[in-house]
Write a protein that holds these residues in place. Structure first.
Motif, short mmCIF file in Angstrom:
data_model
loop_
_atom_site.label_atom_id
_atom_site.label_comp_id
_atom_site.label_asym_id
_atom_site.label_seq_id
_atom_site.Cartn_x
_atom_site.Cartn_y
_atom_site.Cartn_z
N SER A 302 0.62 -1.06 0.01
CA SER A 302 -0.02 0.05 0.09
C SER A 302 0.84 1.18 0.04
CB SER A 302 -0.93 0.10 1.29
OG SER A 302 -1.64 -1.24 1.45
N LYS A 305 0.72 4.47 -3.24
CA LYS A 305 -0.42 5.40 -3.50
C LYS A 305 -0.37 6.33 -2.84
CE LYS A 305 -3.25 1.91 -6.00
NZ LYS A 305 -4.44 1.15 -6.28
N SER A 310 -3.66 4.43 0.42
CA SER A 310 -3.13 3.29 0.81
C SER A 310 -3.43 2.65 2.11
CB SER A 310 -1.43 3.77 0.92
OG SER A 310 -0.84 4.27 -0.16
N LYS A 313 -6.71 0.67 1.31
CA LYS A 313 -6.15 -0.57 0.72
C LYS A 313 -5.67 -1.40 1.77
CE LYS A 313 -3.33 -2.71 -2.95
NZ LYS A 313 -2.51 -2.37 -3.85
N THR A 420 -14.09 2.29 4.83
CA THR A 420 -13.82 0.94 4.54
C THR A 420 -15.13 0.00 5.03
OG1 THR A 420 -11.47 0.74 5.23
CG2 THR A 420 -12.69 -1.47 5.07
#
Length: 563
Positions: A302, A305, A310, A313, A420
């Protein structure tokens, strides 16, 4: 015997709060524990008691006696096996104490029996309450007696023994013959898939008892050739023995019940004494064949980015690549619609939705409001139960210090964790709304744009707002006292009281919203449009409040947390 009690005492102490957790918690767990008991445990036990009472009265009218209580206790036993097998495998074979216990001068029987007793006491508290509810419900219908009360007390503590013995027998045999499999992730996947299959299979078998038609169920249970009860009485023979003892006040039946428990435990301990050491001797307690943890790999993958992307992710990788997290946080969302679909299909056109669905499709405002309230309740409960948010900090475990020392503010990290949960839970809720509307379209006589376009959009909006509220509330609760010390990912979730506390709070809030909305609608005759608008405003206020609380007080909680 002294080794058994010393081991059991040690295992129990390992589940107590650490000094750092005690320092952080203060009166938190006392207050919230009381809320869990009042809002989850007692209502659940009362509900089981009411159902058992109704079934017992029903079967008695057809000449039956204990069949209603038996089917309830069989369902509890099935669930105990389904959810216990994974726990038993992890406690017996993958806990961190294994490498310290094996070299000690202890017999395999002593280790296994202590772990078995520990599992019985730590994993079945809720089951004890449900069994209590079933016994009280049965005796309320059948009549109380001294022998019945004594048998019930004994049964409350011992009914889970045989289901847990089944889990232990399956575990030691499976690990003995597959001792070359040393990958905990692989075993978690196998047991997770098996759990899902057993749940769906048990539901199909149960619902097939006359399609959940109350009168047909009672008649079927009272008959002597009920297939479900006959099979379950063979698998769990202690259930009919205990109920016969309560019903007929028979001490002889009680002794047979206790003997059945002793036999099953003796068989389990005999097999364990022969198979346990070989099954556990070469176990590699790492989580996977890879030398690096999933969390570490997620961090490495991660880094190419942006900071927020990140971190986002990383959260997705941990949830989707860790089997216990995937099963308990992700897959659980997909099981609810499967259950509902099975029930509705087997019930046919007379399912439990039919009474509300017809006026809803006709555009009846009151029916639309009822469905809207249901959407709010379901969205909040599903998001709370999947524990993505309420275990967000606890999932870090020994990597908690990573959160504090990376050059990313805790506020940003909490927002990433929240997003998330919002993405996953929100996507699931959108799918729920779409599936519901497809189901409605099947039975609709004509296309109503307001019902099939406007109302679903309102439901999606409300569902997403509910998801945001429950997400930030769950994360905030987990910042108060995260469970950072755990042997495996299963204990990070199932041993995390914050998840249960979050569910209890959400149950209380949704119950209040549901009650107030329906009282305003049916008793005071408030216009449905006003109620729907009020729901949107209330959920928006709650979402904003939870978000600000999480990003202010929650950040302070993390800054004061010691890993």
């Amino acid at each position: 015997m002294s080794n058994f009690f010393n081991l059991l005492k040690t295992f129990i102490k390992t589940t107590e709060l650490t000094s750092a957790e005690k320092k952080r918690s203060k009166h938190f767990y006392t207050i919230m524990g009381t809320a869990v008991v009042l809002l989850i445990m007692i209502p659940a036990g009362a509900l089981v008691g009411i159902i058992t009472y109704a079934l017992t009265l029903g079967v008695m009218t057809y000449g039956g006696a204990t069949q209603g209580a038996e089917v309830i206790l069989h369902i509890i036993s099935i669930l105990s096996v389904v959810f216990g097998i994974n726990v038993i495998i992890n406690i017996f074979y993958f806990s961190n104490d294994i490498e310290n216990l094996i070299p000690l001068p202890l017999k395999p029987r002593e280790i296994v029996s202590a772990k078995f007793a520990y599992s019985l006491l730590s994993e079945n508290i809720m089951e004890f309450i449900l069994i209590l509810g079933a016994c009280v419900g049965f005796m309320s219908a059948k009549g109380f007696s001294l022998t019945g009360v004594i048998t019930s007390i004994i049964g409350i503590l011992t009914v889970p023994v045989i289901p847990l013995a089944y889990c232990g027998i399956i575990a030691v045999i499976f690990m003995y013959f597959t001792h070359s499999v040393k990958n905990r992730d692989f075993l978690n996947k196998i047991t997770g898939i098996g759990t899902a299959v057993l749940i769906v299979g048990a539901l199909v078998a149960l619902v097939s008892i006359s399609g959940f038609n109350p009168d047909a169920i009672v008649t079927s249970l009272a008959s002597a050739d009920n297939g479900f009860l006959n099979v379950m009485n063979f698998i769990f023979p202690h259930i009919p023995l205990m109920m016969d003892s309560i019903s007929s006040e028979s001490v002889y039946q009680l002794l047979l019940y206790l003997l059945a428990n002793v036999i099953f435990v003796a068989v389990f301990l005999f097999l364990a004494s022969k198979m346990y050491i070989k099954g556990v001797s070469d176990i590699n307690t790492t989580k996977s064949k890879r030398s690096k943890s999933i969390a570490s790999q997620a961090v490495e993958k991660s880094t190419q980015k942006g900071v927020f992307a990140s971190y986002l992710k990383k959260e997705f990788l941990i949830l989707f690549r860790t089997p216990p997290f995937f099963m308990d946080c992700i897959a659980i969302n997909l099981l609810w619609p499967v259950f509902m679909a099975v029930i509705m299909i087997l019930q046919g056109s007379t399912n439990f939705l039919s009474g509300t669905l017809t006026p809803y499709l006709a555009g009846d405002q009151k029916s639309i409001t009822v469905i809207t309230v249901a959407a709010v309740v379901i969205s909040a409960l599903v998001t709370a139960i999947n524990s993505i948010a309420s275990s967000a900090i606890s999932r870090e475990g020994k990597h908690f210090q990573f959160m504090r020392y990376i050059p990313v503010t805790l506020r940003v990290q909490l927002n990433a964790k929240a997003l998330t949960s919002i993405i996953i839970s929100g996507s699931v809720m959108v799918l729920y709304v779409i599936a519901f509307n497809i189901y409605c379209a099947i039975f609709a006589d004509s296309f109503n744009p307001f019902v099939f376009i406007v109302i679903p959009l309102i439901h999606i909006l409300l569902s997403l707002i509910c998801v945001v509220f429950v997400t930030y509330l769950g994360i905030f609760l987990d910042t108060i006292n995260p469970k950072l010390v755990w042997d495996d990912e299963i204990n990070a979730l199932r041993g995390n009281y914050n998840t249960v506390i979050n569910a209890a709070i959400i149950i209380a809030i949704t119950a209040a919203i549901c009650a107030i909305s329906l009282v305003l609608l049916w008793i005071f005759g408030v216009e449905p449009v006003i109620i729907n608008l009020g729901l949107v405003i209330v959920m928006c206020v709650l979402a904003v409040f939870a978000q600000r609380l999480c990003l202010s007080k929650g950040v302070k909680n993390l800054e004061q947390t010691e890993s």
